[in-house]
Design an enzyme around this catalytic site. Structure first.
Site, PDB file in Angstrom:
ATOM      1  N   ARG A  55       0.842  -1.192   0.000  1.00 34.52           N
ATOM      2  CA  ARG A  55       0.000   0.000   0.000  1.00 34.52           C
ATOM      3  C   ARG A  55       0.875   1.240   0.000  1.00 34.52           C
ATOM      4  NH1 ARG A  55      -4.450  -1.756   4.598  1.00 34.52           N
ATOM      5  NH2 ARG A  55      -5.188  -3.624   3.514  1.00 34.52           N
TER       6      ARG A  55
ATOM      7  N   SER B 186      -7.944  -1.355   1.219  1.00 36.69           N
ATOM      8  CA  SER B 186      -8.897  -1.687   2.275  1.00 36.69           C
ATOM      9  C   SER B 186      -9.642  -0.466   2.798  1.00 36.69           C
ATOM     10  CB  SER B 186      -8.175  -2.433   3.400  1.00 36.69           C
ATOM     11  OG  SER B 186      -9.097  -2.954   4.326  1.00 36.69           O
ATOM     12  N   HIS B 187      -9.424  -0.122   4.068  1.00 30.73           N
ATOM     13  CA  HIS B 187     -10.158   0.946   4.740  1.00 30.73           C
ATOM     14  C   HIS B 187      -9.465   2.295   4.596  1.00 30.73           C
ATOM     15  CE1 HIS B 187      -7.146  -0.793   7.287  1.00 30.73           C
ATOM     16  NE2 HIS B 187      -7.133   0.281   8.053  1.00 30.73           N
TER      17      HIS B 187
ATOM     18  N   ASP C  82     -16.252  -1.617   4.996  1.00 28.29           N
ATOM     19  CA  ASP C  82     -15.180  -0.705   4.583  1.00 28.29           C
ATOM     20  C   ASP C  82     -15.027  -0.704   3.067  1.00 28.29           C
ATOM     21  OD1 ASP C  82     -14.046  -3.242   4.322  1.00 28.29           O
ATOM     22  OD2 ASP C  82     -12.045  -2.563   4.868  1.00 28.29           O
TER      23      ASP C  82
ATOM     24  N   ASP D 263     -13.222  -2.248   0.801  1.00 30.51           N
ATOM     25  CA  ASP D 263     -13.258  -3.504   0.038  1.00 30.51           C
ATOM     26  C   ASP D 263     -14.205  -4.524   0.659  1.00 30.51           C
ATOM     27  OD1 ASP D 263     -11.552  -3.883   2.241  1.00 30.51           O
ATOM     28  OD2 ASP D 263     -10.376  -5.415   1.225  1.00 30.51           O
TER      29      ASP D 263
ATOM     30  N   ASP E  73     -14.422  -6.086   3.459  1.00 29.25           N
ATOM     31  CA  ASP E  73     -14.025  -7.231   4.294  1.00 29.25           C
ATOM     32  C   ASP E  73     -14.174  -6.923   5.781  1.00 29.25           C
ATOM     33  OD1 ASP E  73     -11.809  -5.530   4.490  1.00 29.25           O
ATOM     34  OD2 ASP E  73     -10.321  -7.125   4.226  1.00 29.25           O
ATOM     35  N   ARG E  74     -14.290  -5.644   6.138  1.00 22.92           N
ATOM     36  CA  ARG E  74     -14.498  -5.270   7.537  1.00 22.92           C
ATOM     37  C   ARG E  74     -15.957  -4.884   7.759  1.00 22.92           C
ATOM     38  NH1 ARG E  74      -9.045  -2.614   9.858  1.00 22.92           N
ATOM     39  NH2 ARG E  74      -7.591  -3.601   8.413  1.00 22.92           N
TER      40      ARG E  74
ATOM     41  N   THR F 216      -1.704 -10.760  14.074  1.00 22.25           N
ATOM     42  CA  THR F 216      -2.585 -10.002  13.186  1.00 22.25           C
ATOM     43  C   THR F 216      -2.251 -10.343  11.735  1.00 22.25           C
ATOM     44  OG1 THR F 216      -2.800  -8.221  14.785  1.00 22.25           O
ATOM     45  CG2 THR F 216      -3.274  -7.673  12.493  1.00 22.25           C
TER      46      THR F 216
ATOM     47  N   GLU G 143     -10.982 -10.438  14.456  1.00 16.92           N
ATOM     48  CA  GLU G 143      -9.954  -9.546  14.964  1.00 16.92           C
ATOM     49  C   GLU G 143     -10.604  -8.240  15.378  1.00 16.92           C
ATOM     50  OE1 GLU G 143      -7.255  -9.612  11.655  1.00 16.92           O
ATOM     51  OE2 GLU G 143      -8.456  -8.229  10.475  1.00 16.92           O
TER      52      GLU G 143
ATOM     53  N   SER H 238      -9.943  -5.313  14.753  1.00 17.50           N
ATOM     54  CA  SER H 238      -9.958  -4.243  13.749  1.00 17.50           C
ATOM     55  C   SER H 238     -11.125  -4.420  12.781  1.00 17.50           C
ATOM     56  CB  SER H 238      -8.627  -4.202  13.001  1.00 17.50           C
ATOM     57  OG  SER H 238      -8.301  -5.474  12.484  1.00 17.50           O
TER      58      SER H 238
ATOM     59  N   LYS I 179     -11.551 -12.199   5.678  1.00 18.10           N
ATOM     60  CA  LYS I 179     -12.624 -11.687   6.516  1.00 18.10           C
ATOM     61  C   LYS I 179     -13.739 -11.198   5.600  1.00 18.10           C
ATOM     62  CE  LYS I 179      -9.733  -7.593   7.417  1.00 18.10           C
ATOM     63  NZ  LYS I 179      -8.358  -8.046   7.541  1.00 18.10           N
TER      64      LYS I 179
END
Length: 582
Positions: free
Chosen positions: A25, A124-125, A299, A301, A303-304, A367, A386, A388, A399
């Protein structure tokens, strides 16, 4: 059928292409430098075995953030030049990270092919846009993130790369329209299959959950619902899943049009960044007076996830514990029992208590979702999570934000199966408080210090490690800060030996463990694109059911005081307050 040739391009190593826990990233302006993306993609192909490249099928999609469409065309051309036979792309380049995992594991192409792996284009986020973040990661044939053995090889390759290969004469593929495009090159036919982003994922979810019982819940006049995609890729699934399949009103969807810059927001589903949903659910300064019964966010993508009840926040640590405690009764996929459960080390021990009570196998891992994947592939783990805001199960190897939302809707539907004709609704808050009464409460908070000077962040961690040499000195310091905090009984750097492959992961976080079950954990996060992020986790366990209703920040205040002064956070970083408190 267009013909292409293979062009060999000379290049040289570019510093800093080490993949973190979730890939590489960086800022968009870094990725758009000459050869930057190309070097990383070629280094990845070079790290894979020949059968996962030559003649293989590769998925290339992501969360739709800025630069994704350009990156997809580059990767298609490089895949063709490296001998890949087929590239599968979600329509408009959109696939959530969990959907990519599902596609790799479940989808069968028109010619009978199955995917060998995937490039997922996401940060991601993290925010998106020309001045924000981009990311890329490689997932393996099991649908999960590349293990350290592969990511280490990729990084080593980036330090020695001299050339990359790209197709010449291969036109850009229109990824806005579904269908298969055929091309011809030195290795024979090369196909690009653009397919509907949601179908495979929706089909998988329908095989896991009882959609009929969730439909009854959503149709009840007593129940109301709200889902916020934060302008991420979750919006590509929300209407299909919640409106068309489950019968929710379209007005229950917030920010469900995917945007390259996430609408200028920060697509991180927490109380700080999901402001609109938080207000809609009756929390915060601008709270709605008549909030829905259930709210959730995903989020960038997807996954959260964040789960909310009416004027009530469910911590991610509690969420995974509650899902595990109710899964066998509420979710058909788990009706024959759970194989085991797992959590990341910084996540609260709420899941441990459930595992102990239900006599389940339990694992504490570093993690990074890949550690859960190993356990799942070995048949040792059914549900994991997790702190997060990541929750998931062995249906895929990532996730899964929408899975978590459906899990909670399933639990609500199960608890209310006899109440939907006029009885009192069992609410999200009721479910959480009943869980605390049964298993005890883990008061928990996380402080994030984002974009801290990297040198200062390392100084904080070095100071904390040095302190660990003497527990008695630590306790002397603690008593000088707060006399109402229990004594520390252990302090270490978390190390994990994988029970499946025997690999050892060292330096996974600094822990201070107290005699009453309290914990302080300090970690440097690998998910930012600039500077360093220090994460501080503070937890206290309360078994007395008469004391489980306290305000979390009030209950944790003594430990917070100790953590900040013990670490000398302000002294080292110059920060008087965290960027985000969860």
């Amino acid at each position: 059928m267009a013909n292409f040739t293979v062009n060999r391009v000379e290049t040289s190593p570019i510093e800093g292409q080490k993949p973190g826990t979730s890939g590489l990233r960086k800022k968009v302006k870094v990725f758009t430098q000459p050869h930057y993306l190309h070097n990383f993609v070629q280094s990845t192909f070079n790290a894979l075995s020949a059968e996962n490249v030559k003649g293989s099928t590769l998925v290339v999609s992501g969360d739709g953030r800025y630069y994704s469409k350009d990156a997809i065309q580059i990767i298609i051309k490089m895949a063709a030049a490296n001998g890949v036979s087929r590239v599968w792309v979600g329509q408009n380049g959109l696939l959530s990270t969990p959907a990519v995992s599902a596609v790799v594991r479940e989808r069968i192409g028109a010619d009978g092919s199955k995917a060998n792996g995937a490039f997922i284009l996401t940060a991601s986020h993290n925010p998106g846009g020309p001045n924000e973040d981009f990311g890329i990661k490689y997932n393996m044939g099991n649908g999960g993130p590349a293990p350290e053995g592969i990511t280490d090889k990729i990084f080593e390759n980036t330090k020695t790369i001299k050339e990359y290969f790209i197709a010449e004469g291969l036109p850009d593929v229109d990824i806005s329209v579904t269908g298969i495009s055929n091309f011809s090159g030195p290795n024979g036919q090369f196909d690009v299959d653009v397919f509907d982003s949601a179908s495979d994922y929706v089909k998988l979810m329908k095989s896991i959950f009882d959609f009929q019982s969730i439909q009854k819940l959503i149709a009840s006049p007593q129940f109301s619902f709200c889902f916020d995609a934060l302008h991420g890729v979750g919006g590509a699934y929300a209407k299909r899943m919640f409106v068309e399949e489950l019968g929710a009103k379209e007005s229950s969807l917030l920010n469900c049009v995917p945007k390259e810059d996430f609408g200028g927001g920060h697509p991180d589903p927490n109380l700080t960044y999901a402001k609109e949903l938080v207000a809609r659910m009756g929390l915060g300064n601008n709270a709605d007076s008549n909030p829905p019964e259930f709210g959730a966010a995903a989020d960038g993508d997807a996954d959260r996830n964040m789960i909310l009840g009416k004027r009530f926040f469910v911590t991610p640590s509690d969420s995974v514990a509650i899902i595990a405690a109710n899964a066998v009764q509420a979710i058909p996929y788990f009706s024959s029992g759970l194989k085991g459960v797992a959590r990341s080390m910084p996540t609260s021990a709420a899941l441990d208590v459930v595992a102990n009570s239900l006599s389940l196998k339990f694992f504490e891992v570093p993690t990074g979702w890949k550690f859960f994947g190993n356990l799942m592939d070995a048949g040792l783990c059914s549900i994991c999570g997790e702190e997060s805001f990541g929750t998931g199960s062995d249906h895929i190897r990532e996730k899964d934000g929408i899975w978590a939302v459906l899990a909670w809707l399933s639990i609500l539907a199960h608890k209310n199966k006899d109440n939907l004709d006029g009885g009192k609704l069992v609410t999200v808050e009721d479910i959480v408080k009943q869980h605390w009464a049964t298993f005890g409460r883990h008061y928990y908070t996380r402080y994030d210090y984002e974009n801290v000077d990297a040198g200062a962040a390392k100084d904080v961690m070095a100071h904390l490690v040095k302190l660990q040499s003497s527990i008695s000195d630590i306790n002397t310091t603690i008593k000088g800060i707060r006399s109402d905090v229990a004594d520390a009984v252990a302090a270490d750097e978390f190390e994990y030996k994988d029970p499946v492959d025997g690999s050892v992961s060292k330096n996974q976080g600094i822990r201070y463990l107290f005699e009453d079950g309290s914990r302080l954990v300090f970690r440097l996060s690998g998910t930012g694109s600039e500077g360093a992020t220090i994460r501080l986790y503070i937890e206290q366990y309360e078994k007395d059911s008469s004391k489980t209703g306290r305000d979390s920040q009030e209950a944790l205040a003594p430990l917070v005081d100790v953590a900040l002064k013990l670490s000398k956070m302000q002294e080292f970083t110059g920060r008087s307050a965290p960027t985000v408190i969860t």
